[in-house]
Design a protein around this motif. Structure first.
Motif, short mmCIF file in Angstrom:
data_model
loop_
_atom_site.label_atom_id
_atom_site.label_comp_id
_atom_site.label_asym_id
_atom_site.label_seq_id
_atom_site.Cartn_x
_atom_site.Cartn_y
_atom_site.Cartn_z
N ARG A 70 0.81 -1.22 0.00
CA ARG A 70 0.00 0.00 0.00
C ARG A 70 0.83 1.27 0.00
NH1 ARG A 70 -3.01 -3.39 3.44
NH2 ARG A 70 -1.75 -2.65 5.15
N LYS A 71 2.01 1.23 0.63
CA LYS A 71 2.76 2.48 0.78
C LYS A 71 4.02 2.55 -0.07
CE LYS A 71 0.03 4.43 3.44
NZ LYS A 71 -0.63 5.65 3.06
N MET A 89 5.16 -2.11 7.89
CA MET A 89 3.84 -2.50 7.36
C MET A 89 3.45 -1.60 6.18
SD MET A 89 2.30 -5.00 8.79
CE MET A 89 2.84 -6.10 10.07
N GLY A 90 2.91 -2.22 5.17
CA GLY A 90 2.50 -1.45 4.00
C GLY A 90 3.67 -1.18 3.05
N LEU A 108 8.61 -4.26 12.53
CA LEU A 108 7.57 -4.77 11.65
C LEU A 108 6.44 -3.76 11.49
CD1 LEU A 108 7.42 -8.47 12.84
CD2 LEU A 108 8.08 -7.65 10.60
N LYS A 109 6.11 -3.10 12.58
CA LYS A 109 5.05 -2.08 12.53
C LYS A 109 5.42 -0.98 11.55
CE LYS A 109 4.61 -1.27 16.93
NZ LYS A 109 4.33 -0.59 18.19
N LYS A 110 6.69 -0.56 11.64
CA LYS A 110 7.14 0.52 10.75
C LYS A 110 7.13 0.07 9.30
CE LYS A 110 10.21 2.65 13.93
NZ LYS A 110 11.60 2.79 14.33
N MET A 148 -1.99 -4.30 14.25
CA MET A 148 -1.27 -5.41 14.88
C MET A 148 -1.21 -5.20 16.39
SD MET A 148 2.31 -6.78 13.39
CE MET A 148 3.54 -6.09 14.47
N GLU A 149 -0.92 -3.96 16.80
CA GLU A 149 -0.88 -3.64 18.23
C GLU A 149 -2.27 -3.77 18.84
OE1 GLU A 149 1.40 -2.89 20.57
OE2 GLU A 149 2.93 -3.44 19.09
N LYS A 153 8.89 -6.36 16.76
CA LYS A 153 7.54 -5.92 16.40
C LYS A 153 7.52 -4.45 16.02
CE LYS A 153 4.74 -9.34 18.67
NZ LYS A 153 4.34 -9.75 20.03
N ASP A 163 5.77 6.90 14.07
CA ASP A 163 6.63 6.76 12.89
C ASP A 163 6.22 5.56 12.05
OD1 ASP A 163 7.27 5.00 14.78
OD2 ASP A 163 9.40 5.43 14.89
N ILE A 164 4.92 5.37 11.95
CA ILE A 164 4.39 4.23 11.21
C ILE A 164 3.74 4.74 9.93
CG2 ILE A 164 2.60 2.47 11.28
CD1 ILE A 164 3.27 2.06 14.16
N ALA A 165 3.91 4.01 8.84
CA ALA A 165 3.37 4.48 7.57
C ALA A 165 1.99 3.91 7.29
CB ALA A 165 4.31 4.11 6.43
N ASP A 166 1.75 2.72 7.75
CA ASP A 166 0.54 2.03 7.33
C ASP A 166 -0.26 1.54 8.54
OD1 ASP A 166 -0.73 0.78 4.78
OD2 ASP A 166 -0.81 -0.77 6.32
N ASP A 203 0.20 -7.31 3.90
CA ASP A 203 0.64 -6.05 4.50
C ASP A 203 2.12 -5.77 4.32
OD1 ASP A 203 -1.90 -5.64 5.50
OD2 ASP A 203 -1.50 -6.77 7.31
N GLN A 263 0.57 -12.10 7.46
CA GLN A 263 0.26 -10.76 6.95
C GLN A 263 0.93 -10.53 5.61
OE1 GLN A 263 0.99 -8.99 11.13
NE2 GLN A 263 -0.52 -7.68 10.15
N ALA A 290 -1.79 -1.07 9.13
CA ALA A 290 -1.65 -2.47 9.53
C ALA A 290 -0.77 -2.61 10.77
CB ALA A 290 -1.05 -3.28 8.38
N GLY A 291 0.22 -1.73 10.90
CA GLY A 291 1.09 -1.77 12.06
C GLY A 291 0.32 -1.49 13.35
N VAL A 292 -0.55 -0.48 13.31
CA VAL A 292 -1.34 -0.14 14.50
C VAL A 292 -2.36 -1.26 14.77
CG1 VAL A 292 -2.90 1.53 15.51
CG2 VAL A 292 -1.05 2.31 14.06
N HIS A 315 7.19 2.08 0.89
CA HIS A 315 8.44 2.55 1.49
C HIS A 315 9.33 1.34 1.81
CE1 HIS A 315 5.81 1.58 4.79
NE2 HIS A 315 6.81 1.57 5.63
#
Lengths: 357, 140
Positions: free
Chosen positions: A130-131, A162-163, A158-160, B66-67, A155, B57-60, A201, A198, B62-64, A133
């Motif tokens: 989706r993004k 995502m996308g 991984l959160k950063k 997940m939390e 984690k 500092d998250i782009a998408d 994602d 995922q 999906a990361g949130v 980056h």
């Protein structure tokens, strides 16, 4: 030759003008596809290829990256697969999200990170991420120092990512078989879980030296089975490195004299035989040092006002002063060029050559 | 009795897909997304516990998400709220806040009356759930 190859060949406007091609191709196409709008029954792959901007990315890849033929071929094939998969989805045919995780193997400085960036862009344009980056990490970013430190750290990354694309450089360091209590295993487990669950994602790209990556995959069969695309990056030939060097200098508004170009060619040849050779990265470092020597030379000559040409010219002596030329196998530190003997007493630049006497 | 609080409070609970879109909106605006949880449902309770750090500092989304899933796993029987903080100079405040998880049973509030001087009446509400200590309030 793949379909996309032919497209690239056919539509290419020859030379630097890349942009006008998509526009020029549209008028006839528009007449064909505009009419049957409501139920989509046909897909014009060529049009999809243009519209998604895949052509731009692939052409950029061809233009900006010198050599790397097999890599470009694999990327083109992958793009074709993804494009067709997308078209199938649009027509309602059976499809499943293809596994996009990849592994890039090759020696240092062969362009793995650069290609990963382009890959992220490509996947983004095709709508698979989706993004678009790229988050580039190594073992230190994923594995913690003490119990309970690793999971949150991994984690977080991984959160950063995502996308986008998670690029793990020197991935084999994650796994340290000699220490069974190493926290790397924990990071691997979390990674595998996310890679499996995922897939929509996140795309994970593992990178590293070919032989060590092979060992890594052997001891972690989970990774091997979850990675569909293994792309091998070959070393650059001397000629390719020379073209890369010239391109780098051009981008910084420098140019080589004819003599310097010849010297550079022999520099590349000799540098290759020495330890810690890192392909394009070695060349970039060498050029940085050449610029430093050029600046010094201009300063010391003190030849009055300088014009732009003088400021942007790398002369033969700037490259010839490199210590690479001193390290002839057989007889040690024998100055090859007369100028280098004089420079030997000057302040030494720190560089990768210096580490090995 | 259903507790209402924050944005969208009178709409049916948002689905995960809707939550994802809201989060994406927040992230696109550059706001820091926070997850908080509590089992004290009183509207005046402003002290909710934070789940992890603010995520800025998250782009998408999906990361949130997940939390959020892992927070639900740990505190699925409590209220979880998602808020987004705008750190732009001059704003520096929460721009959006809504509930993303609630207990299955919400017993509601008791109204207490107290006769004061003369014919004065003083009213106060307290959640039935408050009778039990923290952590045991919603059927563990």
């Amino acid at each position: 030759m793949s379909y996309l190859d032919q497209l690239n060949k056919g539509g290419k406007p020859d030379g630097a003008a890349a942009k006008p091609a998509p526009v020029a191709a549209t008028p006839e196409d528009a007449a064909e596809t505009a009419a049957p709008e409501p139920p989509i029954t046909t897909v014009d792959l060529k049009r999809e290829y243009e519209d998604a901007g895949v052509r731009d990315v692939l052409e950029e890849l061809d233009r900006e990256l010198i050599g790397l033929k097999p890599v470009k071929k694999r990327i083109r094939e992958t793009a074709a697969l993804l494009l067709v998969e997308r078209a199938r989805r649009r027509l309602g045919l059976a499809h499943e999200t293809p596994t996009l995780h990849m592994s890039f193997t090759g020696n240092p400085g062969t362009g793995k990170t650069t290609v990963a960036l382009k890959m992220a862009n490509l996947l983004h344009r095709l709508g698979y991420i989706r993004k678009g980056h790229l988050v580039s990490v190594t073992r230190d970013d994923l594995v913690g120092q003490y119990i309970g430190h690793t999971a949150p750290k991994t984690k977080d990354i991984l959160k950063k990512a995502m996308g986008g694309v998670l690029f793990i450089d020197e991935a084999y360091y994650l796994y340290r078989p000699e220490n069974e209590r190493d926290y790397g295993q924990e990071a691997i487990e979390i990674l595998l879980q996310v890679m499996e669950n995922q897939r929509d994602d996140l795309v994970v790209i593992l990178a590293g030296y070919a032989d060590r990556m092979d060992k890594f995959f052997e001891s972690n069969p989970g990774f091997r089975s979850r990675i569909a695309h293994h792309i091998d990056f070959p070393d650059y030939s001397n000629d390719e490195l020379h073209r890369i060097a010239v391109g780098m200098l051009e981008r910084q508004n420098y140019h080589l004299t004819d003599e310097a170009a010849t010297i550079l060619a022999s520099y590349i040849e000799q540098r290759r035989g020495q330890p810690h050779f890192a392909n394009a990265r070695s060349i970039r470092n060498a050029l940085d040092r050449a610029r430093l020597r050029q600046a010094n030379r201009l300063f010391e000559q003190d030849a009055g006002p300088l014009d732009a040409a003088a400021l942007s010219e790398i002369a033969a002596e700037d490259i010839a002063a490199s210590r690479v030329f001193l390290q002839k196998p057989g007889h040690n530190a024998e100055p090859v060029h007369p100028e280098t003997a004089a420079r030997e007493t000057g302040p030494r630049e720190l560089g990768e050559e210096e580490r090995h006497p | 009795m259903r507790m209402t609080q924050g944005t969208f409070s009178f709409l049916p609970d948002l689905t995960d897909e809707q939550i994802t879109k809201q989060i994406q909106y927040c992230l696109d605006n550059g706001w820091a997304v926070n997850l908080e949880y509590t089992d004290d449902p009183h509207p005046r309770n402003t002290y909710w516990d934070m789940w992890g750090h603010p995520m800025f500092d998250i782009a998408d989304a999906a990361g949130v998400m997940m939390e959020l899933q892992s927070c639900r796993k740990a505190f699925g029987d409590r209220y979880i709220r998602l808020s987004a903080f705008d750190s732009t100079h001059g704003w520096e405040s929460v721009k959006i806040s809504f509930i993303v998880n609630r207990p299955k049973e919400e017993p509601g509030y008791r109204l207490r009356r107290q006769e004061g001087n003369g014919r004065n009446m003083r009213y106060t509400t307290e959640p039935y759930a408050d009778a039990k200590p923290e952590g045991e309030r919603y059927g563990v």
